[in-house]
Design a protein around this motif. Structure first.
Motif, short mmCIF file in Angstrom:
data_model
loop_
_atom_site.label_atom_id
_atom_site.label_comp_id
_atom_site.label_asym_id
_atom_site.label_seq_id
_atom_site.Cartn_x
_atom_site.Cartn_y
_atom_site.Cartn_z
N GLU A 98 0.81 -1.21 0.00
CA GLU A 98 0.00 0.00 0.00
C GLU A 98 0.85 1.27 0.00
O GLU A 98 0.35 2.35 -0.25
N ASN A 99 2.11 1.14 0.31
CA ASN A 99 2.99 2.31 0.41
C ASN A 99 3.62 2.61 -0.95
O ASN A 99 4.56 1.95 -1.38
N ARG A 100 3.08 3.62 -1.59
CA ARG A 100 3.58 4.08 -2.89
C ARG A 100 3.77 5.60 -2.80
O ARG A 100 2.90 6.37 -3.19
N PRO A 101 4.92 6.02 -2.24
CA PRO A 101 5.10 7.44 -1.93
C PRO A 101 5.07 8.38 -3.13
O PRO A 101 4.80 9.56 -2.96
N GLN A 102 5.31 7.88 -4.33
CA GLN A 102 5.29 8.76 -5.51
C GLN A 102 3.87 9.02 -6.01
O GLN A 102 3.67 9.89 -6.84
N GLU A 103 2.89 8.28 -5.51
CA GLU A 103 1.49 8.47 -5.91
C GLU A 103 0.79 9.32 -4.85
O GLU A 103 0.78 8.97 -3.67
N ALA A 104 0.19 10.42 -5.27
CA ALA A 104 -0.36 11.39 -4.33
C ALA A 104 -1.36 10.77 -3.35
O ALA A 104 -1.26 10.98 -2.14
N PHE A 105 -2.32 10.00 -3.85
CA PHE A 105 -3.35 9.44 -2.98
C PHE A 105 -2.74 8.48 -1.97
O PHE A 105 -3.06 8.52 -0.78
N SER A 106 -1.85 7.62 -2.43
CA SER A 106 -1.19 6.68 -1.54
C SER A 106 -0.33 7.42 -0.51
O SER A 106 -0.30 7.05 0.66
N ALA A 107 0.37 8.46 -0.93
CA ALA A 107 1.22 9.23 -0.02
C ALA A 107 0.38 9.87 1.09
O ALA A 107 0.79 9.88 2.26
N LEU A 108 -0.80 10.38 0.75
CA LEU A 108 -1.67 10.95 1.77
C LEU A 108 -2.10 9.90 2.79
O LEU A 108 -2.17 10.17 3.99
N PHE A 109 -2.40 8.71 2.32
CA PHE A 109 -2.78 7.65 3.25
C PHE A 109 -1.59 7.20 4.09
O PHE A 109 -1.76 6.81 5.25
N MET A 110 -0.39 7.27 3.55
CA MET A 110 0.80 6.97 4.35
C MET A 110 0.90 7.97 5.51
O MET A 110 1.16 7.58 6.65
#
Length: 131
Positions: A98-110
């Motif tokens: 689930e950790n995909r820091p380059q993707e905005a939506f995933s980064a927000l959830f991180m």
């Protein structure tokens, strides 16, 4: 969580450490995002862990501690301070689950998951998925 021995060996970043401590202890603290960048392998991640564990402390005794020499500042702050919530993203990290820091939506959830650890879920509106 295991003790990170590398933090015990971390040294000589007094100027940046003091800068972070001052920002956290200003009254009121400024709403800022700090961006740390540099070439790979020169210690940015270790520096961030150091700041998170040792410098992200806020104290009511800041006027008494403010002028403490650099070599004693963190010890004095540890005696009188309390941890402030910290969240960080390494945009250079490889995607993992689930950790995909380059993707905005995933980064927000991180960030949301990290802040929830500090019991700050109310900063984020709940979606139908969360309910």
């Amino acid at each position: 969580m295991a003790h990170d021995r590398s933090l015990d060996l971390f040294a000589n970043r007094f100027e940046l450490t003091r800068h972070v401590v001052i920002l956290i202890n200003e009254d009121p603290p400024p709403e800022r995002i700090l961006y740390l960048h540099g070439l790979g392998g020169n210690g940015k991640s270790l520096l961030l862990r150091h700041l998170e564990k040792r410098a992200c402390l806020r104290t009511d005794r800041w006027p008494d501690i403010h002028d403490t020499p650099d070599t004693e500042l963190l010890d004095r702050l540890t005696e009188h301070g309390h941890q402030v919530p910290v969240a960080r993203i390494d945009f250079g990290a490889r995607p993992a689950g689930e950790n995909r820091p380059q993707e905005a939506f995933s980064a927000l959830f991180m960030l949301k998951r990290q802040l929830a650890y500090h019991r700050i879920p109310e900063l984020f509106p709940r979606s139908e998925v969360d309910r």
